[in-house]
Design a protein around this motif. Structure first.
Motif, PDB file in Angstrom:
ATOM      1  N   GLN A  27       1.034  -1.138   0.152  1.00 36.41           N
ATOM      2  CA  GLN A  27       0.114   0.134   0.064  1.00 36.41           C
ATOM      3  C   GLN A  27       0.898   1.111  -0.129  1.00 36.41           C
ATOM      4  N   SER A  29       1.376   4.887   1.096  1.00 39.96           N
ATOM      5  CA  SER A  29       0.689   5.973   1.993  1.00 39.96           C
ATOM      6  C   SER A  29       0.831   7.390   1.600  1.00 39.96           C
ATOM      7  N   VAL A 137       3.569   3.935   7.411  1.00 35.44           N
ATOM      8  CA  VAL A 137       2.472   4.906   7.219  1.00 35.44           C
ATOM      9  C   VAL A 137       3.384   6.460   7.463  1.00 35.44           C
ATOM     10  N   SER A 153       4.763  -3.098   8.797  1.00 33.52           N
ATOM     11  CA  SER A 153       3.533  -2.572   7.889  1.00 33.52           C
ATOM     12  C   SER A 153       3.797  -2.925   6.426  1.00 33.52           C
ATOM     13  N   TYR A 155       2.922  -0.941   4.274  1.00 32.31           N
ATOM     14  CA  TYR A 155       2.719   0.658   3.797  1.00 32.31           C
ATOM     15  C   TYR A 155       4.167   1.263   3.532  1.00 32.31           C
ATOM     16  N   ASN A 157       6.107   4.815   1.283  1.00 31.07           N
ATOM     17  CA  ASN A 157       6.016   6.296   1.037  1.00 31.07           C
ATOM     18  C   ASN A 157       7.256   6.366  -0.093  1.00 31.07           C
TER      19      ASN A 157
END
Length: 320
Positions: A27, A29, A137, A153, A155, A157
């Motif tokens: 995912q 962020s 995140v 996680s 997540y 960036n």
């Protein structure tokens, strides 16, 4: 997902489809930008997730990430807990040939060289590469760092840098002329004296900034339409409106802008349709990777003081 693997021994046995472990979807962020230059309108990116298990060669997972209607990015790529990845990528995923990805010193943990071939010399796409990764995140992505540990996680960036230079065009009409006529800009083209560009980007996983080679250019001509969001055109005012195009950095050729527009009187009557104005641009060879050139185009008749109808209806577009 497309998968590939590299090794020093071409006869080595094929890797399993996935290394061991339970996979979860990656995912995003956030997607951020290195420079304050206008952010891209790209809607897709391609990522390479590179990992290595003991006694196995490097495993390269390639996938696509798409920006959806709410502005977020959707990925179908998978990561495994307790696995360290090195993430590299570029955008857009569509419209350009996939670059050659080569590990520095044969070790993806040190970074990669990404060679793009036959890029368009001028384009309406902002061609970019991933220049940094931040975990989880709240992990701020930092340029020159590509290591992602999928431990707590799934997540991540991402930080991107622009490969191409940008042409920011501010277009408006003169104040006096605006009282008499309405100009509806219907299209704009960038005409280039070169066709293609090859460029190699070096991305080291040691905190270094992106290094780009001077593009090697080929061909004698190309063109690109600058996108005007309203398909019916846009009415110009005395306030400058911004359009943007992109071109190979350190551009060695000549470039022209061709504008197509209609002229109306203030009662809304069409006076001239599909008028064209052509402007030769200044030397762009000093505009490098990730930089931009700002130009202002002003629509005005040449001899407004004469109030000559033919002149009013065939205005001149001047370049500043």
């Amino acid at each position: 997902l497309l998968t590939s693997c590299s090794s020093d021994d071409a006869s080595e046995s094929v890797l399993p489809v996935n290394p061991v472990g339970t996979a979860v979807s990656l995912q995003l962020s956030s997607v951020e930008w290195e420079s304050t230059r206008a952010t891209t309108d790209n809607t897709s990116m391609a990522l390479f997730l590179v990992s290595k298990q003991p006694d196995w060669p490097w495993y390269v997972q390639q996938g696509r990430v798409t920006r959806i209607a709410d502005g977020s990015w959707q990925s179908l790529m998978e990561v495994k807990k307790d696995t360290t990845y090195y993430i590299y990528g570029f955008m857009p995923a569509d419209g350009i040939a996939q670059p050659e990805l080569t590990a520095i010193d044969g070790d993806y943990s040190k970074g990669v060289r990404m060679t793009f071939r036959d890029l368009p010399a001028v384009t309406d796409e902002d061609i970019c590469v991933l220049t940094g990764v931040g975990k989880a995140v709240d992990g701020t992505p930092t340029a020159g760092h590509y290591t992602y540990a999928a431990m707590e996680s799934n997540y991540v960036n991402l930080l991107f840098g622009h490969i191409y230079a940008a042409l920011d065009i501010n277009i408006k009409v003169g104040t006096d002329y605006d009282r008499l006529r309405t100009i509806r800009l219907k299209g704009m083209q960038m005409l280039s004296s070169i066709e293609k560009a090859n460029v190699t980007i070096e991305l080291k996983n040691d905190g270094s900034t992106m290094a780009a080679s001077t593009p090697a250019t080929t061909g004698t001509s190309s063109q690109a339409d600058i996108i005007i969001n309203n398909g019916e055109g846009m009415d110009l005012t005395t306030e400058a409106q911004r359009l943007a195009g992109f071109f190979a950095p350190s551009y060695p050729g000549t470039m022209r802008l061709v504008s197509t527009y209609d002229v109306y009187d203030k009662a809304g009557n069409l006076l001239r349709e599909n008028s064209r104005a052509e402007n030769k641009l200044p030397d762009l060879s000093a505009v490098g990777t990730g930089q931009r050139k700002v130009l202002t185009l002003t629509v005005d008749p040449t001899y407004l003081y004469m109030l000559s109808d033919p002149d009013l209806d065939s205005p001149t577009v001047t370049l500043n």
